[in-house]
Design an enzyme around this catalytic site. Structure first.
Site, PDB file in Angstrom:
ATOM      1  N   GLY A   1      -1.842 -49.206  26.631  1.00 34.70           N
ATOM      2  CA  GLY A   1      -1.334 -47.855  26.849  1.00 34.70           C
ATOM      3  C   GLY A   1      -1.709 -47.303  28.208  1.00 34.70           C
TER       4      GLY A   1
ATOM      5  N   ASP B   1      -2.048 -40.370  28.604  1.00 34.22           N
ATOM      6  CA  ASP B   1      -1.485 -40.222  29.943  1.00 34.22           C
ATOM      7  C   ASP B   1      -1.491 -41.517  30.746  1.00 34.22           C
ATOM      8  OD1 ASP B   1      -4.154 -40.544  30.396  1.00 34.22           O
ATOM      9  OD2 ASP B   1      -4.463 -38.635  31.430  1.00 34.22           O
TER      10      ASP B   1
ATOM     11  N   ASP C   1      -8.884 -54.645  18.118  1.00 35.28           N
ATOM     12  CA  ASP C   1      -8.193 -54.647  19.423  1.00 35.28           C
ATOM     13  C   ASP C   1      -9.189 -54.752  20.569  1.00 35.28           C
ATOM     14  OD1 ASP C   1      -8.660 -52.014  18.195  1.00 35.28           O
ATOM     15  OD2 ASP C   1      -8.087 -51.215  20.141  1.00 35.28           O
ATOM     16  N   ASN C   2     -10.471 -54.614  20.274  1.00 39.78           N
ATOM     17  CA  ASN C   2     -11.489 -54.755  21.316  1.00 39.78           C
ATOM     18  C   ASN C   2     -12.298 -56.028  21.121  1.00 39.78           C
ATOM     19  OD1 ASN C   2     -10.672 -52.328  22.394  1.00 39.78           O
ATOM     20  ND2 ASN C   2     -12.209 -51.131  21.283  1.00 39.78           N
TER      21      ASN C   2
END
Ligand code: AMP
Ligand code: MG
Length: 530
Positions: free
Chosen positions: A130, A163, A290-291
């Site tokens: 992201g 963002d 995811d890590n």
């Protein structure tokens, strides 16, 4: 360290590489006219992007979003050389433009990778990069394939409500801790560069923005496999597995059951990794699937922290309310994550699902013994014993229990035990709230040590080679980040990096960096700060 830009513009930590031979002169960073930015051939990274050649379902193609004013804060010159990259070019305007996301050099094929993840036990089917872009891969002079990724490089189709940006503090935190881990010899992604964007990012406050250039053996996570398993996209899952095997477990390609052999490889690497973390008192803080990198590298330094006083239940992350990722819970969580990987791989383990489940369970059962062996061997070395004898495990458990009860500093206890091996036990015992608790243990330890006949000096040297004097103390990390963020002062960051580059050496005059926090300096909670 030398400022090679010649204009003191914040380009710190960049040391000059040997002068190029006559006739091979390159454009220097601070003298290049704007029209001559393109470097000589051969100085740019030679990309070879195997992930971008995989099926399109695995990623989205898009360039990083340019930033207002990229400014190189730090270049990891030694790592650049290891990667076969030209540090001069990286520090040049064209190089900095690449590192800030303003210039996609020829050969790069920027993509955002798709992945899912169990976050604190809850499955999110669509995470993905992201706020990161994989620029591409390079093959190092030693023949190792490495990802070059920009983190904080702008929004992607996976950004959800984010963002796509990163704040300076977390970027520098990842830089410091990743480099410290590398200096410990612990597998980790690494920081090649930190670039200020010249743009604010808005969190609770407006903060300076930055981009981290991250190097990894790959960015394939347990969650990457989960993404395709959750979508029942077996073709992509298989392509991903073949790719991951080629990169991380080439021998598994020839195994009777490659998916199972790959799982076994990941299990072994994670078991070894988590043991290495714990042997230096590291708490990852967000061990979501995811890590969790299948390469076995530590990835995604968020609210991570190092133990000061030892206690197995220590938690720092402000978002880890249940203590899911507490210090001593880390092996159990790694095992849980690996079970999720096994589930994702099941469709590739053969048509007979019941048989596949049974085989996968057997492989997963290998985690605990692998972790236990690495943890015990590591602790044995930390207390200066060469070969395990009956009773050693009890001796170690007794030490840890006394340390926990007496709030002994984890790092210093083991470091100062080396002095005790040479007859000076005072530094060790005074770390314990009740030094008598240390004395009782020391007595048993000395009696045991006599048995292996190693002389004091070599024993102490061996202990100092595995017990760091310096770790990225949480309060020092916070201090370095605050100076950079609040005062644009990178000196504390640079100084900390310099100390941490040689963590096993006593560094005279640097006692401040070895000392535990004073009560008022103690960091009790860390924040993701994304
Ligand atoms: P992390 O906590 O950094 O491991 O990120 C978890 C997920 O959130 C990943 O999919 C990230 O890409 C995403 N993410 C984190 N911060 C941001 C951000 N500022 N903008 C967009 N996505 C983000
Ligand atoms: Mg992450």
């Amino acid at each position: 360290m030398q400022d090679a830009s010649g204009e003191g513009d914040g380009l710190r930590g960049f040391t000059l590489v040997p002068a190029p031979a006559a006739g091979d002169l390159r454009i220097m960073p601070d003298t290049a006219p704007a029209t001559a930015l393109l470097p000589e051939a051969g100085t740019r990274p030679a990309f070879d992007n195997s992930y971008a050649r995989l099926p399109e379902a695995l990623f989205k193609r898009l360039p990083p979003t340019p930033v207002a004013a990229p400014r190189l804060l730090r270049l990891n010159t030694a790592l650049a050389v290891e990667l076969g990259l030209d540090p001069e070019w990286l520090a040049s305007p064209a190089g900095v433009a690449m590192l800030g996301g303003n210039h996609v050099p020829p050969g790069a094929e920027p993509i955002a990778q798709a992945y899912s993840g169990h976050q604190f036990g809850h499955f999110s089917p669509s995470l993905g990069d992201g706020r990161a872009i994989l620029l591409g891969e390079v093959v190092t002079p030693a023949g190792l394939r490495r990802d070059i990724q920009l983190k904080g490089s702008g929004p992607t189709p996976f950004s959800r409500r984010g963002d796509g940006r990163a704040a300076l503090g977390p970027v520098l935190r990842e830089y410091i801790i990743g480099e410290a881990m590398a200096a410990f010899g612990i597998p980790t992604t690494r920081a090649l560069a930190a670039v200020a964007t010249g743009e604010p990012v808005f969190r609770e406050d407006a903060l300076p923005g930055a981009v981290l250039t991250r190097i990894a053996a790959s960015h394939i996570r347990v969650g990457t496999f989960q993404y395709f398993a959750a979508r029942r996209d077996e073709a992509s899952l298989r392509a991903l597995l073949d790719h991951a095997i080629a990169r991380h477990d080439p021998a598994a390609a020839d195994a009777a059951n490659p998916a199972l052999a790959f799982l076994d490889g990941v299990v072994k690497r994670q078991a070894a990794l988590v043991a290495r973390w714990m042997l230096v008192g590291f708490i990852h803080g967000v061990m979501n699937t995811d890590n969790c990198a299948v390469s076995g590298e530590t990835i995604d330094y968020g609210p991570c922290a190092f133990l000061d006083a030892y206690h197995p239940e220590t938690v720092f992350s402000s978002i880890d309310q249940q203590g899911r990722y507490a210090f001593a819970n880390q092996p159990a969580i790694a095992h849980w994550n690996l079970a999720r990987l096994a589930e994702a791989l099941l469709p590739l383990m053969g048509a007979d699902e019941a048989a596949a489940v049974e085989q996968a369970m057997a492989v997963l059962a290998g985690f605990a013994p692998a972790f236990g062996a690495a943890w015990r061997a590591g602790l044995l070395a930390k207390i200066g014993l060469a070969e395990e004898q009956p009773g050693d495990e009890a001796l170690i458990q007794d030490l840890l229990a006394r340390m926990a009860e007496n709030q002994a500093d984890f790092t210093l206890a083991f470091r100062r035990l080396a002095d005790a091996a040479q007859g000076d036990a005072d530094g060790f015992r005074t770390l314990f709230a009740d030094p008598g608790a240390a004395d009782a243990w020391l007595e048993g330890w000395r009696a045991r040590a006599v048995a292996d006949g190693i002389a004091p000096a070599p024993r102490a040297a061996a202990m100092r080679a595995v017990n760091p004097a310096f770790i990225p103390r949480n309060h020092l990390v916070e201090e370095a980040l605050a100076a950079a963020v609040e005062r644009d002062d990178l000196a504390p960051f640079e100084a900390l990096l310099e100390v941490l580059a040689r963590p096993f050496e006593d560094q005279p005059g640097r006692a401040r960096y070895a000392a535990p926090p004073l009560p008022e300096q103690r960091v009790r909670a860390t924040f993701c700060g994304t």
